[in-house]
Design a protein around this motif. Structure first.
Motif, PDB file in Angstrom:
ATOM      1  N   SER A  82      38.016  -7.777 134.352  1.00  0.00           N
ATOM      2  CA  SER A  82      36.804  -7.127 133.706  1.00  0.00           C
ATOM      3  C   SER A  82      35.532  -7.124 134.713  1.00  0.00           C
ATOM      4  O   SER A  82      34.931  -6.253 134.902  1.00  0.00           O
ATOM      5  N   THR A  99      36.091  -4.166 136.949  1.00  0.00           N
ATOM      6  CA  THR A  99      35.993  -2.939 136.168  1.00  0.00           C
ATOM      7  C   THR A  99      34.238  -2.720 136.320  1.00  0.00           C
ATOM      8  O   THR A  99      34.045  -1.534 136.471  1.00  0.00           O
ATOM      9  N   HIS A 122      33.200  -8.361 127.626  1.00  0.00           N
ATOM     10  CA  HIS A 122      33.515  -8.860 129.353  1.00  0.00           C
ATOM     11  C   HIS A 122      32.885  -7.886 130.383  1.00  0.00           C
ATOM     12  O   HIS A 122      32.552  -8.281 131.071  1.00  0.00           O
ATOM     13  N   VAL A 123      33.098  -6.520 130.106  1.00  0.00           N
ATOM     14  CA  VAL A 123      32.884  -5.708 131.092  1.00  0.00           C
ATOM     15  C   VAL A 123      31.122  -5.443 130.913  1.00  0.00           C
ATOM     16  O   VAL A 123      30.496  -5.424 131.991  1.00  0.00           O
ATOM     17  N   ASP A 165      24.982  -4.186 120.389  1.00  0.00           N
ATOM     18  CA  ASP A 165      26.413  -4.686 120.185  1.00  0.00           C
ATOM     19  C   ASP A 165      26.337  -5.081 118.809  1.00  0.00           C
ATOM     20  O   ASP A 165      25.219  -5.108 117.955  1.00  0.00           O
ATOM     21  N   ALA A 184      31.849  -0.039 124.825  1.00  0.00           N
ATOM     22  CA  ALA A 184      32.177  -0.624 123.578  1.00  0.00           C
ATOM     23  C   ALA A 184      33.729   0.042 123.220  1.00  0.00           C
ATOM     24  O   ALA A 184      34.572  -0.292 123.850  1.00  0.00           O
ATOM     25  N   MET A 185      33.517   1.066 122.460  1.00  0.00           N
ATOM     26  CA  MET A 185      34.812   1.652 121.858  1.00  0.00           C
ATOM     27  C   MET A 185      34.826   3.113 122.369  1.00  0.00           C
ATOM     28  O   MET A 185      33.690   3.643 123.043  1.00  0.00           O
ATOM     29  N   ASN A 233      36.967   3.698 127.577  1.00  0.00           N
ATOM     30  CA  ASN A 233      38.286   4.621 127.643  1.00  0.00           C
ATOM     31  C   ASN A 233      37.775   5.841 126.644  1.00  0.00           C
ATOM     32  O   ASN A 233      37.541   5.505 125.626  1.00  0.00           O
TER      33      ASN A 233
HETATM   34  P1  NAD Z   1      35.394  -6.388 125.104  1.00  0.00           P
HETATM   35  O1  NAD Z   1      36.201  -6.329 123.654  1.00  0.00           O
HETATM   36  O2  NAD Z   1      35.328  -7.556 125.622  1.00  0.00           O
HETATM   37  O3  NAD Z   1      33.940  -5.906 124.507  1.00  0.00           O
HETATM   38  C1  NAD Z   1      33.411  -5.144 123.744  1.00  0.00           C
HETATM   39  C2  NAD Z   1      32.192  -5.244 123.058  1.00  0.00           C
HETATM   40  O4  NAD Z   1      31.818  -4.143 122.278  1.00  0.00           O
HETATM   41  C3  NAD Z   1      32.278  -6.453 122.037  1.00  0.00           C
HETATM   42  O5  NAD Z   1      31.089  -7.224 122.414  1.00  0.00           O
HETATM   43  C4  NAD Z   1      32.113  -5.839 120.855  1.00  0.00           C
HETATM   44  O6  NAD Z   1      31.465  -6.760 119.607  1.00  0.00           O
HETATM   45  C5  NAD Z   1      31.405  -4.593 121.168  1.00  0.00           C
HETATM   46  N1  NAD Z   1      31.420  -3.476 120.160  1.00  0.00           N
HETATM   47  C6  NAD Z   1      32.432  -3.090 119.505  1.00  0.00           C
HETATM   48  N2  NAD Z   1      32.208  -1.972 118.737  1.00  0.00           N
HETATM   49  C7  NAD Z   1      31.089  -1.823 118.932  1.00  0.00           C
HETATM   50  C8  NAD Z   1      29.737  -0.799 118.269  1.00  0.00           C
HETATM   51  N3  NAD Z   1      30.229  -0.015 117.403  1.00  0.00           N
HETATM   52  N4  NAD Z   1      28.708  -0.827 118.741  1.00  0.00           N
HETATM   53  C9  NAD Z   1      28.132  -1.765 119.697  1.00  0.00           C
HETATM   54  N5  NAD Z   1      29.176  -2.725 120.312  1.00  0.00           N
HETATM   55  C10 NAD Z   1      30.131  -2.662 120.067  1.00  0.00           C
HETATM   56  O7  NAD Z   1      35.979  -5.304 125.954  1.00  0.00           O
HETATM   57  P2  NAD Z   1      35.773  -5.172 127.276  1.00  0.00           P
HETATM   58  O8  NAD Z   1      36.913  -5.680 128.101  1.00  0.00           O
HETATM   59  O9  NAD Z   1      34.196  -5.542 127.807  1.00  0.00           O
HETATM   60  O10 NAD Z   1      35.997  -3.355 127.347  1.00  0.00           O
HETATM   61  C11 NAD Z   1      34.985  -2.487 126.905  1.00  0.00           C
HETATM   62  C12 NAD Z   1      35.508  -1.205 127.120  1.00  0.00           C
HETATM   63  O11 NAD Z   1      35.842  -0.756 128.496  1.00  0.00           O
HETATM   64  C13 NAD Z   1      36.743  -0.967 126.014  1.00  0.00           C
HETATM   65  O12 NAD Z   1      36.729   0.428 125.609  1.00  0.00           O
HETATM   66  C14 NAD Z   1      37.960  -1.028 127.300  1.00  0.00           C
HETATM   67  O13 NAD Z   1      38.987  -0.081 126.732  1.00  0.00           O
HETATM   68  C15 NAD Z   1      37.242  -0.426 128.505  1.00  0.00           C
HETATM   69  N6  NAD Z   1      37.908  -0.949 129.566  1.00  0.00           N
HETATM   70  C16 NAD Z   1      38.086  -2.218 129.922  1.00  0.00           C
HETATM   71  C17 NAD Z   1      38.473  -2.604 131.111  1.00  0.00           C
HETATM   72  C18 NAD Z   1      38.548  -4.274 131.533  1.00  0.00           C
HETATM   73  O14 NAD Z   1      38.871  -4.370 132.776  1.00  0.00           O
HETATM   74  N7  NAD Z   1      38.284  -4.903 130.734  1.00  0.00           N
HETATM   75  C19 NAD Z   1      39.150  -1.729 131.963  1.00  0.00           C
HETATM   76  C20 NAD Z   1      39.128  -0.123 131.659  1.00  0.00           C
HETATM   77  C21 NAD Z   1      38.498   0.039 130.381  1.00  0.00           C
END
Ligand code: NAD
Length: 367
Positions: A161, A164, A197-198, A217, A252-253, A275
Motif C-alpha cells: 500500500s 501504491t 491503507h493507500v 470516509d 475507496a471503492m 480500481n
Molecule cells: P482499504 O480497505 O485499506 O481502505 C479503503 C477505505 O475506504 C476504508 O477506510 C473504508 O472505510 C473507505 N470506504 C469504503 N467505502 C467508502 C465510501 N463509500 N466513502 C468513503 N470511504 C469509503 O483499501 P486500500 O488498500 O487503501 O485500497 C483503496 C483502493 O485502492 C481500493 O479500491 C483498492 O482496490 C485500490 N488499490 C489498492 C492497492 C493497494 O496496494 N492496497 C493497489 C491498487 C489498487
C-alpha cells in the motif's frame, strides 16, 4: 463494488461465462469448489502473452455468484493492462473467494485455495487484495510457490500500500502539471475519498507538500484519527462531488465516476488509487474529457502495488521498486500527451499503449 447496468434477470438470460458483458477474451476461467473447507473461488486468467497472470485474491461477501464472476472478469482484465502499461513481464489475472473474510476465512480454506492455484502450474500467480492479509498469503505459500505478497521474513516485499500511494502521488503530480502547468501541489485543494491503507499514505505525501487536504470516509473513528494526525480537514458536507476542490482522489471503492456524479465533480484533476473508477469507461471517460477534467487512468497510477509484488519475482530491491514507481510520473505525462495529440480519452490512450505492447510481444513470441 463495480456497478453493472443490467438487471439480475437480464443477466441470468445470458450465457454464464462467454456471454458475460465483462467477458473480454479471457484465456481461462477456473471455478474452485471444496465442500470440506467451504471454499468457493473463481480464478480469472485474462491474458498471459506478457508472462504468467499475476493478480490478487479478493474475498468478499458477494450478493450473488454472478456478481463474483463479473468482478473477477473485470478485475483480471484490468490487471493485463495495468502490468503492460507499467512495462512488467507479467499477464493479467485475479481471483475471488466468495464469502465473508471476517467470519469465513480459515487457514484450511486458504491452503485449499493455494492448492487450486498450484494446480495451474504457475500460469496464475496470486497476491493480496481486499479481504486478504500478508498472513493469508503465507498460508498459500505453505502449499504453492505461485504466490507473492508474502511476509518479508519469508522473502516477500511486504505491504504494497505505501508503494501504491507513492505511485498515485506521482501520477497526481503529472496530471497537475498537465492541467495547471506545474506539478507543485502546495495550496492545491485535494479531496481524498477513502483513507485506508493507500489513502492515509497519500494524505501523508500531500500534507508534507502543503496541499490543502480534505478527507472523507465511512469509518468515522479513522477519519478523526487521520484528520488529527496530518492536520487534514474532515468532509462534513452532504455531497462530496460538489465540494470546492482542484483534485479529486478516489481511494475507496470503484465506479465513483458514474451517471450520478460525472457532471457534478467539481475538480480539474482526478487521480486516485481505486480500481475501475469509471463506471462505464467509454461513456464517463468521454464526459470527463468534454468537461476539461484531466483524468489520470487508475490502472496506470495505482500500479505501485503490482510493482511491489512483481519485485518478489524479479528480485528488485527497495530502491528499484521506488524508482520504477516514481516512473509513473513520466508514463502519466506521456499518456496524457498521447491522448491530447490523438483527441482520445486518457483512459483509452492508456489502453491503446498497453494493447500495442501486448500485440508486439505476441508477434515476438510467435517468431
Ligand atoms: P482499504 O480497505 O485499506 O481502505 C479503503 C477505505 O475506504 C476504508 O477506510 C473504508 O472505510 C473507505 N470506504 C469504503 N467505502 C467508502 C465510501 N463509500 N466513502 C468513503 N470511504 C469509503 O483499501 P486500500 O488498500 O487503501 O485500497 C483503496 C483502493 O485502492 C481500493 O479500491 C483498492 O482496490 C485500490 N488499490 C489498492 C492497492 C493497494 O496496494 N492496497 C493497489 C491498487 C489498487
Amino acid at each position: 463494488m463495480d456497478a453493472t447496468f443490467i438487471t439480475e434477470k437480464e443477466l441470468k438470460k445470458m450465457d454464464p461465462v462467454f456471454g458475460q458483458l465483462s467477458f473480454n477474451d479471457h484465456e481461462q476461467v477456473v471455478f474452485c469448489n471444496d465442500k470440506d473447507t467451504g471454499l468457493k473461488a473463481i480464478i480469472g486468467i485474462h491474458n498471459t502473452v506478457m508472462g504468467p497472470a499475476l493478480g490478487g485474491t479478493r474475498m468478499f461477501n458477494y450478493a450473488s455468484e454472478w456478481d463474483a464472476l463479473n468482478d473477477v472478469l473485470r478485475l483480471s482484465r484490468g490487471m493485463t493492462f495495468k502490468s503492460a502499461i507499467t512495462g512488467l513481464n507479467i499477464g493479467g489475472g485475479k481471483a475471488v473467494i466468495i464469502g465473508d473474510a471476517k467470519t469465513q476465512k480459515t487457514p484450511e480454506l486458504m491452503r485449499r485455495f493455494g492448492e487450486f492455484v498450484h494446480s495451474l502450474s504457475g500460469k496464475y500467480i496470486t497476491a493480496e487484495d481486499v479481504g486478504m492479509e500478508t498472513s493469508d498469503m503465507d498460508l498459500v505459500r505453505d502449499v504453492t510457490p505461485y504466490v507473492t505478497g508474502i511476509s518479508e521474513s519469508r522473502g516477500g516485499a511486504g505491504n504494497p500500500s505505501p508503494v501504491t500511494a507513492y505511485g498515485v502521488y506521482m501520477g497526481m503530480k503529472a496530471a497537475a502539471k498537465s492541467q495547471f502547468g506545474s506539478d507543485n501541489l502546495a495550496g492545491k485543494k485535494v479531496v481524498v475519498q477513502g483513507i485506508g491503507h493507500v489513502g492515509e499514505a497519500l494524505v501523508d505525501y500531500l500534507t508534507k507538500e502543503e496541499a490543502i487536504v480534505t478527507i472523507a470516509d465511512i469509518n468515522y473513528e479513522r477519519l478523526n484519527a487521520v484528520g488529527a494526525k496530518y492536520g487534514a480537514q474532515i468532509f462534513t458536507g452532504s455531497d462530496l462531488f460538489t465540494t470546492d476542490m482542484d483534485i479529486y482522489a478516489p481511494c475507496a471503492m470503484g465506479a465513483t465516476i458514474n451517471n450520478d456524479t460525472v457532471y457534478k465533480i467539481n475538480a480539474k484533476v482526478i487521480a486516485g488509487a481505486a480500481n475501475n473508477q469509471l463506471a462505464e469507461e467509454n461513456i464517463h471517460g468521454a464526459i470527463l474529457q468534454e468537461r476539461g477534467i484531466t483524468y489520470a487512468p487508475d490502472f496506470l497510477i495505482n500500479a505501485g502495488g503490482i510493482i511491489n509484488v512483481y519485485a518478489e519475482l524479479a528480485k528488485y530491491d527497495k530502491n528499484e521498486i521506488m524508482s520504477r514507481t516514481e516512473n509513473i510520473y513520466n508514463t502519466t505525462l506521456e499518456i496524457l500527451d498521447f491522448a491530447a495529440q490523438n483527441g482520445i480519452t486518457t483512459h483509452q490512450a492508456a489502453l491503446n499503449v498497453a494493447q500495442k505492447r501486448i500485440d508486439q510481444r505476441k508477434l515476438e513470441n510467435s517468431k
